[in-house]
Design an enzyme around this catalytic site. Structure first.
Site, PDB file in Angstrom:
ATOM      1  CE  LYS A 103      -2.189  -1.038   3.898  1.00 43.62           C
ATOM      2  NZ  LYS A 103      -1.631  -2.341   4.287  1.00 43.62           N
ATOM      3  NE  ARG A 121      -4.271  -1.270  10.105  1.00 38.96           N
ATOM      4  CZ  ARG A 121      -3.187  -0.707   9.587  1.00 38.96           C
ATOM      5  NH1 ARG A 121      -3.230   0.522   9.143  1.00 38.96           N
ATOM      6  NH2 ARG A 121      -2.059  -1.382   9.490  1.00 38.96           N
ATOM      7  NE  ARG A 160       6.363  -0.679  10.230  1.00 41.41           N
ATOM      8  CZ  ARG A 160       5.200  -0.626   9.603  1.00 41.41           C
ATOM      9  NH1 ARG A 160       5.131  -0.154   8.371  1.00 41.41           N
ATOM     10  NH2 ARG A 160       4.100  -1.058  10.187  1.00 41.41           N
ATOM     11  NE  ARG A 196       2.213  -4.981  11.336  1.00 42.16           N
ATOM     12  CZ  ARG A 196       3.380  -4.944  10.696  1.00 42.16           C
ATOM     13  NH1 ARG A 196       4.419  -5.619  11.148  1.00 42.16           N
ATOM     14  NH2 ARG A 196       3.511  -4.217   9.621  1.00 42.16           N
TER      15      ARG A 196
HETATM   16  P1  AMP Z   1       0.866   0.534   9.206  1.00 41.03           P
HETATM   17  O1  AMP Z   1       2.087   1.346   8.981  1.00 41.03           O
HETATM   18  O2  AMP Z   1      -0.320   1.017   8.392  1.00 41.03           O
HETATM   19  O3  AMP Z   1       1.094  -0.943   9.050  1.00 41.03           O
HETATM   20  O4  AMP Z   1       0.432   0.766  10.737  1.00 41.03           O
HETATM   21  C1  AMP Z   1       1.279   0.414  11.793  1.00 41.03           C
HETATM   22  C2  AMP Z   1       0.477   0.259  13.082  1.00 41.03           C
HETATM   23  O5  AMP Z   1      -0.165   1.498  13.410  1.00 41.03           O
HETATM   24  C3  AMP Z   1      -0.667  -0.743  13.020  1.00 41.03           C
HETATM   25  O6  AMP Z   1      -0.240  -2.070  13.254  1.00 41.03           O
HETATM   26  C4  AMP Z   1      -1.580  -0.223  14.132  1.00 41.03           C
HETATM   27  O7  AMP Z   1      -1.062  -0.520  15.411  1.00 41.03           O
HETATM   28  C5  AMP Z   1      -1.466   1.282  13.948  1.00 41.03           C
HETATM   29  N1  AMP Z   1      -2.457   1.798  12.973  1.00 41.03           N
HETATM   30  C6  AMP Z   1      -2.182   2.376  11.765  1.00 41.03           C
HETATM   31  N2  AMP Z   1      -3.316   2.754  11.151  1.00 41.03           N
HETATM   32  C7  AMP Z   1      -4.340   2.391  11.969  1.00 41.03           C
HETATM   33  C8  AMP Z   1      -5.758   2.484  11.893  1.00 41.03           C
HETATM   34  N3  AMP Z   1      -6.358   3.027  10.820  1.00 41.03           N
HETATM   35  N4  AMP Z   1      -6.493   2.015  12.940  1.00 41.03           N
HETATM   36  C9  AMP Z   1      -5.899   1.488  14.024  1.00 41.03           C
HETATM   37  N5  AMP Z   1      -4.569   1.339  14.150  1.00 41.03           N
HETATM   38  C10 AMP Z   1      -3.792   1.791  13.143  1.00 41.03           C
END
Ligand code: AMP
Length: 193
Positions: A13, A88, A139, A150
Site C-alpha cells: 500500500k 481499518r 520497524r 497484525r
Molecule cells: P501501518 O504502517 O499502516 O502498518 O500501521 C502500523 C500500526 O499502526 C498498526 O499495526 C496499528 O497498530 C497502527 N495503525 C495504523 N493505522 C491504523 C488504523 N487506521 N487504525 C488502528 N490502528 C492503526
C-alpha cells in the site's frame, strides 16, 4: 479523486501510494506514518499508542479518526487523497464517509491489493533485514510475532471493509503479487476507467 488502498500489512500500500503521489499529485494519508511520527516526537498520544503498535494491535478508532480529521482540515490544493492504512475498522469507514461528505466530497475507489500470507511474511521479514543491512533499525512491529497479530487484526477487523465497499459499489481488486510496475499499471487502469 479520493481513494483507499486496502490490503494486509506488506501488501504494498505504501509503495503504491508513493507512486500515485509522484504521478498524480495526490496526497498520501497514512495513519501508520502519522502514529510513528507521534511516537518519534514523543507526544502524549505517541506514548499511549507505542505498546499497542509494537504488539501489532490496532489503536483506538478515536485516535486515528482524529488524525485523519486534522489532515483533511490542513491539506491544500492537490489531485485527491490516498488513504493508506485507514480505514481499518467499520466505524473508521463510516467516519471517513462522514468527513468526506462534510467537505462536499466522496470516495471514488477502494482498491484491494490481493496477496497471500506466505508472501507477506517473506516481504516483511525482508523489509526488516533490508533496514538492518542499510545500517538502520527495522520497524519495531516488523517481526514474526507482531506480524501474526497484525494479520489477525486485518482478517478480523479490516477485511469486513471489503464487503462494505463492495456493497457501496466502490470496490476494485488488483493482483498485488505482480511487479511494482504491474501493480501500478493495474491501479492506474482502475483510476482511469
Ligand atoms: P501501518 O504502517 O499502516 O502498518 O500501521 C502500523 C500500526 O499502526 C498498526 O499495526 C496499528 O497498530 C497502527 N495503525 C495504523 N493505522 C491504523 C488504523 N487506521 N487504525 C488502528 N490502528 C492503526
Amino acid at each position: 479523486m479520493n481513494i483507499i488502498l486496502l490490503g494486509p500489512p506488506g501488501a504494498g500500500k505504501g509503495t503504491q501510494a508513493q507512486k500515485l503521489v509522484d504521478s498524480r499529485n495526490m496526497v498520501q494519508l497514512s495513519t501508520g506514518d502519522m502514529l510513528r511520527a507521534a511516537r518519534t516526537s514523543g507526544t502524549e498520544m505517541g506514548k499511549t499508542v507505542a505498546a499497542v503498535m509494537d504488539a501489532g494491535e490496532l489503536v483506538t478508532d478515536e485516535i486515528v479518526i482524529g488524525l485523519i480529521r486534522e489532515q483533511l482540515e490542513t491539506a491544500g490544493d492537490h489531485g485527491g487523497y490516498i488513504f493508506d492504512g485507514f480505514p481499518r475498522t467499520l466505524p473508521q469507514a463510516d467516519a471517513l464517509g462522514a468527513l468526506l461528505a462534510e467537505m462536499g466530497q466522496s470516495l471514488d475507489h477502494a482498491i484491494e491489493l490481493q496477496v497471500n500470507d506466505e508472501i507477506l511474511v517473506e516481504r516483511i521479514v525482508g523489509r526488516a533485514a533490508e533496514a538492518v543491512a542499510a545500517g538502520g533499525t527495522p520497524r519495531a512491529d516488523d517481526n514474526e510475532e507482531s506480524l501474526k497479530t497484525r494479520l489477525m487484526a486485518y482478517y478480523k477487523q479490516t477485511s469486513p471493509l471489503l464487503g462494505y465497499y463492495y456493497a457501496k459499489g466502490n470496490l476494485s481488486c488488483v493482483d498485488g503479487l505482480g511487479t511494482m510496475d504491474a501493480v501500478e499499471r493495474d491501479i492506474a487502469a482502475v483510476l482511469d476507467a
